[in-house]
Each structure stands twice: as structure tokens, then as C-alpha cells.
Design a protein around this motif. Structure first.
Motif, PDB file in Angstrom:
ATOM      1  N   PRO A  18       0.469  -1.119  -0.223  1.00  0.00           N
ATOM      2  CA  PRO A  18       0.041   0.113  -0.107  1.00  0.00           C
ATOM      3  C   PRO A  18       1.227   1.344  -0.087  1.00  0.00           C
ATOM      4  O   PRO A  18       0.790   1.807  -0.491  1.00  0.00           O
ATOM      5  CB  PRO A  18      -0.612  -0.436   1.522  1.00  0.00           C
ATOM      6  CG  PRO A  18      -0.630  -1.348   1.728  1.00  0.00           C
ATOM      7  CD  PRO A  18       0.520  -2.275   1.184  1.00  0.00           C
ATOM      8  N   ALA A  19       2.468   1.416   0.138  1.00  0.00           N
ATOM      9  CA  ALA A  19       3.073   2.669   1.014  1.00  0.00           C
ATOM     10  C   ALA A  19       3.656   2.928  -0.700  1.00  0.00           C
ATOM     11  O   ALA A  19       3.584   4.193  -0.969  1.00  0.00           O
ATOM     12  CB  ALA A  19       3.765   2.575   1.730  1.00  0.00           C
ATOM     13  N   GLY A  20       3.785   1.826  -0.510  1.00  0.00           N
ATOM     14  CA  GLY A  20       5.292   1.582  -2.447  1.00  0.00           C
ATOM     15  C   GLY A  20       3.757   2.604  -3.156  1.00  0.00           C
ATOM     16  O   GLY A  20       4.253   3.475  -4.902  1.00  0.00           O
ATOM     17  N   ILE A  21       2.798   1.787  -3.493  1.00  0.00           N
ATOM     18  CA  ILE A  21       2.132   1.933  -4.873  1.00  0.00           C
ATOM     19  C   ILE A  21       1.516   3.087  -4.919  1.00  0.00           C
ATOM     20  O   ILE A  21       1.262   4.323  -5.565  1.00  0.00           O
ATOM     21  CB  ILE A  21       0.893   0.436  -4.730  1.00  0.00           C
ATOM     22  CG1 ILE A  21       1.889  -0.900  -5.291  1.00  0.00           C
ATOM     23  CG2 ILE A  21      -0.188   1.602  -5.432  1.00  0.00           C
ATOM     24  CD1 ILE A  21       0.361  -2.130  -4.769  1.00  0.00           C
ATOM     25  N   ALA A 318      -0.136   4.014   5.370  1.00  0.00           N
ATOM     26  CA  ALA A 318       1.497   3.329   4.674  1.00  0.00           C
ATOM     27  C   ALA A 318       0.680   3.692   3.736  1.00  0.00           C
ATOM     28  O   ALA A 318       1.753   4.481   2.621  1.00  0.00           O
ATOM     29  CB  ALA A 318       0.893   1.883   4.689  1.00  0.00           C
ATOM     30  N   MET A 319      -0.691   4.241   2.883  1.00  0.00           N
ATOM     31  CA  MET A 319      -1.307   4.860   1.830  1.00  0.00           C
ATOM     32  C   MET A 319      -0.769   6.463   2.418  1.00  0.00           C
ATOM     33  O   MET A 319      -1.183   7.034   0.788  1.00  0.00           O
ATOM     34  CB  MET A 319      -2.489   4.645   1.812  1.00  0.00           C
ATOM     35  CG  MET A 319      -2.755   3.252   1.132  1.00  0.00           C
ATOM     36  SD  MET A 319      -4.668   3.299   0.798  1.00  0.00           S
ATOM     37  CE  MET A 319      -4.523   1.148   0.892  1.00  0.00           C
ATOM     38  N   ILE A 320      -1.158   7.060   3.545  1.00  0.00           N
ATOM     39  CA  ILE A 320      -0.995   8.143   3.491  1.00  0.00           C
ATOM     40  C   ILE A 320       0.330   9.094   3.906  1.00  0.00           C
ATOM     41  O   ILE A 320       0.340   9.541   3.087  1.00  0.00           O
ATOM     42  CB  ILE A 320      -1.789   9.317   4.183  1.00  0.00           C
ATOM     43  CG1 ILE A 320      -3.436   8.663   3.920  1.00  0.00           C
ATOM     44  CG2 ILE A 320      -1.766  10.247   4.701  1.00  0.00           C
ATOM     45  CD1 ILE A 320      -3.889   8.488   2.991  1.00  0.00           C
ATOM     46  N   SER A 321       1.508   7.823   3.737  1.00  0.00           N
ATOM     47  CA  SER A 321       2.980   8.757   4.197  1.00  0.00           C
ATOM     48  C   SER A 321       3.188   8.131   2.901  1.00  0.00           C
ATOM     49  O   SER A 321       3.757   8.716   2.224  1.00  0.00           O
ATOM     50  CB  SER A 321       3.805   7.403   5.145  1.00  0.00           C
ATOM     51  OG  SER A 321       3.498   6.407   4.731  1.00  0.00           O
ATOM     52  N   GLY A 322       2.800   7.370   1.872  1.00  0.00           N
ATOM     53  CA  GLY A 322       3.223   6.684   0.870  1.00  0.00           C
ATOM     54  C   GLY A 322       3.310   7.947  -0.095  1.00  0.00           C
ATOM     55  O   GLY A 322       3.200   8.694  -1.064  1.00  0.00           O
ATOM     56  N   GLU A 351       4.660  15.446  10.089  1.00  0.00           N
ATOM     57  CA  GLU A 351       3.964  15.963  11.521  1.00  0.00           C
ATOM     58  C   GLU A 351       3.012  17.039  11.785  1.00  0.00           C
ATOM     59  O   GLU A 351       2.066  16.744  12.644  1.00  0.00           O
ATOM     60  CB  GLU A 351       4.815  17.374  12.049  1.00  0.00           C
ATOM     61  CG  GLU A 351       6.286  16.295  12.252  1.00  0.00           C
ATOM     62  CD  GLU A 351       7.092  15.646  13.320  1.00  0.00           C
ATOM     63  OE1 GLU A 351       6.186  16.074  14.085  1.00  0.00           O
ATOM     64  OE2 GLU A 351       7.995  15.269  13.245  1.00  0.00           O
ATOM     65  N   ASP A 352       2.215  16.885  10.328  1.00  0.00           N
ATOM     66  CA  ASP A 352       0.943  18.078  10.493  1.00  0.00           C
ATOM     67  C   ASP A 352      -0.395  16.773  10.377  1.00  0.00           C
ATOM     68  O   ASP A 352      -1.257  17.082  10.212  1.00  0.00           O
ATOM     69  CB  ASP A 352       0.891  18.841   9.213  1.00  0.00           C
ATOM     70  CG  ASP A 352       1.419  20.310   9.918  1.00  0.00           C
ATOM     71  OD1 ASP A 352       1.769  20.144  10.622  1.00  0.00           O
ATOM     72  OD2 ASP A 352       2.118  21.158   9.200  1.00  0.00           O
ATOM     73  N   SER A 353       0.110  15.552   9.805  1.00  0.00           N
ATOM     74  CA  SER A 353      -0.787  15.062   9.127  1.00  0.00           C
ATOM     75  C   SER A 353      -1.424  13.896  11.001  1.00  0.00           C
ATOM     76  O   SER A 353      -0.433  14.015  11.958  1.00  0.00           O
ATOM     77  CB  SER A 353      -0.204  13.955   8.447  1.00  0.00           C
ATOM     78  OG  SER A 353       0.298  12.607   8.797  1.00  0.00           O
ATOM     79  N   PHE A 354      -2.217  13.374  10.390  1.00  0.00           N
ATOM     80  CA  PHE A 354      -2.993  12.355  11.409  1.00  0.00           C
ATOM     81  C   PHE A 354      -1.487  10.879  11.815  1.00  0.00           C
ATOM     82  O   PHE A 354      -1.272  10.794  13.100  1.00  0.00           O
ATOM     83  CB  PHE A 354      -4.026  11.302  11.484  1.00  0.00           C
ATOM     84  CG  PHE A 354      -3.941  10.156  10.125  1.00  0.00           C
ATOM     85  CD1 PHE A 354      -4.068  11.404   8.717  1.00  0.00           C
ATOM     86  CD2 PHE A 354      -3.828   9.614  10.426  1.00  0.00           C
ATOM     87  CE1 PHE A 354      -3.981   9.683   8.201  1.00  0.00           C
ATOM     88  CE2 PHE A 354      -2.877   8.219  10.046  1.00  0.00           C
ATOM     89  CZ  PHE A 354      -3.574   8.449   8.506  1.00  0.00           C
ATOM     90  N   ILE A 355      -0.909  11.248  10.991  1.00  0.00           N
ATOM     91  CA  ILE A 355       0.105   9.731  11.604  1.00  0.00           C
ATOM     92  C   ILE A 355       1.140  10.280  12.326  1.00  0.00           C
ATOM     93  O   ILE A 355       0.776   9.183  13.021  1.00  0.00           O
ATOM     94  CB  ILE A 355       1.105   9.452  10.388  1.00  0.00           C
ATOM     95  CG1 ILE A 355       0.148   8.981   8.596  1.00  0.00           C
ATOM     96  CG2 ILE A 355       2.551   8.403  10.221  1.00  0.00           C
ATOM     97  CD1 ILE A 355       1.083   9.102   7.638  1.00  0.00           C
ATOM     98  N   LEU A 356       2.184  11.418  12.163  1.00  0.00           N
ATOM     99  CA  LEU A 356       2.829  11.073  13.368  1.00  0.00           C
ATOM    100  C   LEU A 356       2.054  11.948  15.105  1.00  0.00           C
ATOM    101  O   LEU A 356       2.421  11.783  16.089  1.00  0.00           O
ATOM    102  CB  LEU A 356       4.029  12.520  12.980  1.00  0.00           C
ATOM    103  CG  LEU A 356       4.954  11.811  12.320  1.00  0.00           C
ATOM    104  CD1 LEU A 356       6.215  12.516  12.319  1.00  0.00           C
ATOM    105  CD2 LEU A 356       5.997  10.015  12.777  1.00  0.00           C
ATOM    106  N   LYS A 357       0.889  12.109  14.719  1.00  0.00           N
ATOM    107  CA  LYS A 357       0.188  12.569  16.096  1.00  0.00           C
ATOM    108  C   LYS A 357      -0.797  11.819  16.698  1.00  0.00           C
ATOM    109  O   LYS A 357      -0.260  11.558  17.528  1.00  0.00           O
ATOM    110  CB  LYS A 357      -0.589  14.099  14.658  1.00  0.00           C
ATOM    111  CG  LYS A 357      -0.798  14.953  14.945  1.00  0.00           C
ATOM    112  CD  LYS A 357      -1.713  16.012  14.417  1.00  0.00           C
ATOM    113  CE  LYS A 357      -1.124  17.639  14.158  1.00  0.00           C
ATOM    114  NZ  LYS A 357      -1.974  18.323  13.642  1.00  0.00           N
TER     115      LYS A 357
END
Ligand SMILES: Cc1cc2nc3c(=O)[nH]c(=O)nc-3n(C[C@H](O)[C@H](O)[C@H](O)COP(=O)(O)OP(=O)(O)OC[C@H]3O[C@@H](n4cnc5c(N)ncnc54)[C@H](O)[C@@H]3O)c2cc1C
Length: 435
Positions: A18-21, A318-322, A351-357
Motif C-alpha cells: 500500500p505505501a509503495g503503490i 502506509a497509503m498516506i505516508s506514501g 508531523e502535521d498529519s494524523f500519522i505522527l500525531k
């Protein structure tokens, strides 16, 4: 040098999950050249998960995916099963709303579909090819070395999953320690669609997810799961490697026990084993997030330890960090600046996204759980079941006496200090989450 120019593209993405695609399709949609290298026979052939994907983040990459993607069932019920030895307390949450739903999918089909969609957008997909190492010149990543040849690019994105040997090669991260990684085992069990509908009380396209605590994993830092597919059920569990080696237990033995539990066995009775698989899950959370970028390189998905284990989220991170890595690559290509400073935007956006928050919100969770695993995942699940046993048993003992026996047991079962230690850990965790 000639060969380097011939084999050079804008971006190489390693790993067709999912990340790479998601990264590759973002770059291709912006009109840039991108090569996606996947070691499996096809995308998804080597991928294992529970599991469910989430509609909202998936739509950000594939806006109309519900129309053509191979979806199994739409989740309408989440069940939290707290297993005792022979009994169980099950909490159920039902929601048939259309908003922000999740779908069970089979990765072998779903990842392959995502990769085909990426090819339609112009991504050059290279399958059955393992990237052995990164080509680094003067501290800057310049390309990848496969078994057959070297490929060069302005930027290389590492989406090669939990082990990410490539991120380790260039020192962006170290080896995962056994307590930061769970070993998951899973079986896919075939059952007729109508039987699944009947046993899980769902209609044809509706599904149910079980999150399982206790049972054979009682007291261990591990959880079980069950997902309904169209005509199969995925059942599995994951336990940290440190627990498994400390207790000298094999995960498939735990899975065998789980399948025999009286709450679970009737749900999979007479099913046919279709598939058995095992996979690692990065569990270290925020504290184990590696360096996310360097000169000419970015890391996303599981390779960056982007998993929110409390919420069973991984594919969305994975998708959003990709996607964010892809957008950063497009900006860098526009400026022809592939330096560490230029790619630092990737970290800023994360940092601004839900991922690291979100990962930061739960940064102390694993430490707290590890400290008191035998209590929170052993003692209390047992107590919850023994409470309901007491509450539902009619035995002519006065209820008042039963309640007091139950309350006193908290101080008799264990040293008097233990309940206070549990409370302290809970308060510390709540504070770290809410502050
Ligand atoms: C048992 C289990 C249950 C889960 N359940 C859920 C769930 O229900 N919902 C959810 O959202 N998440 C779930 N997850 C987590 C989720 O699966 C991952 O977070 C997600 O797959 C990460 O995507 P990724 O693209 O980063 O990595 P991956 O999906 O692991 O993809 C990495 C890809 O890179 C390829 N690759 C690796 N090395 C190389 C190389 N050197 N050269 C070329 N290719 C390479 C691999 O073959 C693979 O295709 C679960 C995980 C497990 C193990």
C-alpha cells in the motif's frame, strides 16, 4: 556513466505494498517517471494482514475504488471478545452507516488491483525483482542494485515493509528489537457464504471483525483477530517476539488453542484451511520511528514503523505516508533539488498529519502495557469473566455477599500494592494520551 544515464528515472519506489503503490501513483499522476519494484510474483503475493482497509484514506489515492476494487465485505460490526479459559465476555458495536467504513479485503487480490491501477496511470511496474542494496555516492542515494542490473533515479522511496533492510543499509534505522515487533500468524478458513452470514449474523456484503483478548494469549502482550471475507474467515493472532521467546511458545500453537476456544470454535466449524501465513508487525510506535529521509531518499509505511496497533491501523498510515512521500518527490523534481533539506518537507508534512500525531498520542502505550501485560491482558480479562460468572449464576448465595467476595478478591488474589500499581499505570497512560 553512460549506463547510469540510460537506466535513470525520476523516482524509484521499492516495495509494491500500500505505501509503495500509493507513492508511485501520486508521482505518476503528476506526470513524472516512476518505477515501482516489487520482489513478489505480483503485488500482494507476499503480503499478509488481518484485515480491513479503510475507505476514507483509500479514497484519497483511489477516489472510486469501491466501484472496481476486489472488496470482500463492508464492516458493520466490531466485536471485542475477552476470553477466559472456557467462557467469554463479548462487547459488540454495530454501525451500518455508509460514512468512513472499512472493508475486509484479501491482500493477494487487493494489492494486485492497486498495482494495476497504478500501471494505468503510467507507473512502470517491475515484479519478481529484489532490490539487494542501495547505490550511494557521497552520502546521497543514487539508485538501487537488483540481481540483474542497477537502476538510477533522482529519488528512491523505501516502502519495503517491516524489515526494511535498505533503510538499515544506509543507517536510517537499526535492527528491530524483539519487544518492538510482533509475530503474527493467520489462517484463512473457507466456509460457504450463507454459513458465514448465519454464524456472524450479517447479510451477504456485510462483515464482522473480532478483536480478541486473553484466551491462549492470557497475560501476554498479544491479541487475536477474526475477519469475515465473502466465503472465508481470516483468523489469527500476534504476540511480541520477546514474549514468545521468553515463554518459549510457538505462535501457531496459540492459534490452534484459540481455534478450539468455545467462543471461537463454532464460528469456524467444518471450515477448510485455505492458507496459512506469518508476518511481522512493527509495534514500537513513535519511539521507534526511524530517520525518515536523507539525501535522495525517503522511507514510508511499515518500513518507517507507521503502525497504530491500538486501532489496528497500518494500511492507512502506509497509503498516506506514501502519498506524502510522492508529493514531496514531485516538488523536489520541480525544483531539481533532491538534497536532505529539500526532502525534509516529507517529515514536516507527516508531523502535521494524523500519522505522527497519532503515533505521538500513543507513544507511551507499549511501555505501559509491557510493564503490566500480565495484569491488563491476563488478570483483568479473567476478572471480567469471573464478574459475569458471579452476576449470572443463581446459587442461593446472597448477592450482597457475592459482591463483597468479588471486591475483596482484588486484594486477596495479589499483593495489596498491585491494584494501586495498575491504577498508577492507567493514570500515567491516560495523561500521556490526553495531555
Ligand atoms: C497479521 C496482520 C494483520 C494486520 N491487520 C491490519 C488491518 O486489519 N488493517 C490495517 O490497516 N493494517 C493491518 N496490518 C498492518 C498492514 O498490513 C501494514 O501496516 C501494511 O501492509 C504496510 O504496508 P507497506 O506497503 O508499508 O508494507 P507491506 O505491505 O509489507 O509491503 C512491502 C512490499 O515490499 C516488498 N519488498 C520488500 N523488500 C523488497 C525488496 N528488497 N525489493 C523489492 N520488493 C521488496 C514486499 O514484497 C511487499 O510487497 C496487519 C498486519 C499483519 C501482519
Amino acid at each position: 556513466m553512460m549506463e547510469q544515464e540510460e537506466n535513470k528515472t525520476d523516482v524509484i519506489v521499492v516495495g509494491g505494498g500500500p505505501a509503495g503503490i500509493s507513492c508511485a501513483i501520486t508521482i505518476a499522476k503528476a506526470g513524472k517517471q516512476v518505477v515501482l519494484i516489487e520482489r513478489g510474483k505480483f503485488s500482494g503475493s507476499k503480503n499478509v494482514f488481518g484485515g480491513a482497509i479503510y475507505a476514507q484514506p483509500t479514497r484519497q489515492i483511489f477516489p472510486d475504488f469501491e466501484k472496481s476494487a476486489p472488496i470482500e465485505r463492508k464492516t458493520v460490526e466490531h466485536k471485542y471478545a475477552i476470553l477466559g479459559e472456557k467462557d467469554a465476555t463479548v462487547i459488540s458495536y454495530k454501525n451500518k452507516s455508509e460514512e468512513n467504513v472499512s472493508y475486509s479485503v484479501i491482500r493477494g487480490k487487493f494489492d494486485r488491483w492497486m498495482a494495476q491501477e497504478a500501471e494505468k496511470e503510467g507507473v512502470i511496474l517491475v515484479e519478481e525483482t529484489v532490490v539487494r542494496e542501495l547505490i550511494v555516492e557521497n552520502g546521497c542515494v543514487k539508485g538501487v542494485r537488483t540481481e540483474l542490473e542497477d537502476y538510477y533515479a533522482n529519488i528512491v522511496v523505501l516502502a519495503d515493509g517491516v524489515n526494511s533492510l535498505l533503510a538499515r543499509q544506509i543507517g536510517l534505522r537499526g535492527k528491530l528489537s524483539p519487544k518492538d515487533v510482533a509475530l503474527s500468524v493467520k489462517e484463512v478458513i473457507k466456509l460457504p457464504q450463507e454459513i458465514i452470514n448465519e454464524r456472524f449474523h450479517v447479510n451477504n456484503d456485510e462483515g464482522c471483525i473480532y478483536q480478541i483478548f486473553g484466551g491462549p494469549m492470557l497475560g501476554m502482550l498479544g491479541l487475536g483477530f477474526m475477519y469475515t471475507n465473502k466465503s472465508s474467515v481470516s483468523i489469527g493472532l500476534g504476540v511480541t517476539l520477546s514474549e514468545l521467546s521468553e515463554k518459549r511458545i510457538k505462535p501457531y500453537e496459540l492459534l490452534e488453542e484459540l481455534k478450539k476456544h468455545p467462543e471461537i470454535a463454532p464460528l469456524i466449524k467444518d471450515g477448510e484451511l485455505l492458507e496459512y501465513s506469518a508476518h511481522l508487525i512493527p509495534e514500537g510506535g513513535y519511539k521507534k520511528v526511524p530517520l525518515l529521509f536523507g539525501s535522495g531518499v525517503m522511507v514510508c509505511g511499515d518500513a518507517a514503523s507507521f503502525v497504530n496497533n491500538l486501532h489496528w491501523e497500518g494500511t492507512n498510515l502506509a497509503m498516506i505516508s506514501g502519498k506524502i512521500a510522492g508529493e514531496t518527490a514531485v516538488i523536489a523534481l520541480g525544483k531539481q533539488d533532491f538534497s536532505e533539506q529539500a526532502l525534509a518537507r516529507y517529515q514536516d508534512e507527516l508531523e502535521d498529519s494524523f500519522i505522527l500525531k497519532d503515533l505521538r498520542t500513543y507513544k507511551d502505550l507499549m511501555d505501559g502495557m509491557e510493564e503490566r501485560a500480565s495484569e491488563f491482558l491476563g488478570y483483568y480479562p479473567k476478572k471480567i469473566n469471573s464478574f459475569f460468572n458471579m452476576f449470572t449464576t443463581t446459587d442461593s448465595v446472597p448477592k450482597h455477599d457475592k459482591y463483597w467476595t468479588f471486591i475483596k478478591s482484588f486484594f486477596k488474589d495479589r499483593s495489596i500494592i498491585e491494584p494501586f500499581k495498575d491504577l498508577w499505570t492507567v493514570l500515567k497512560l491516560l495523561w500521556s494520551i490526553l495531555k
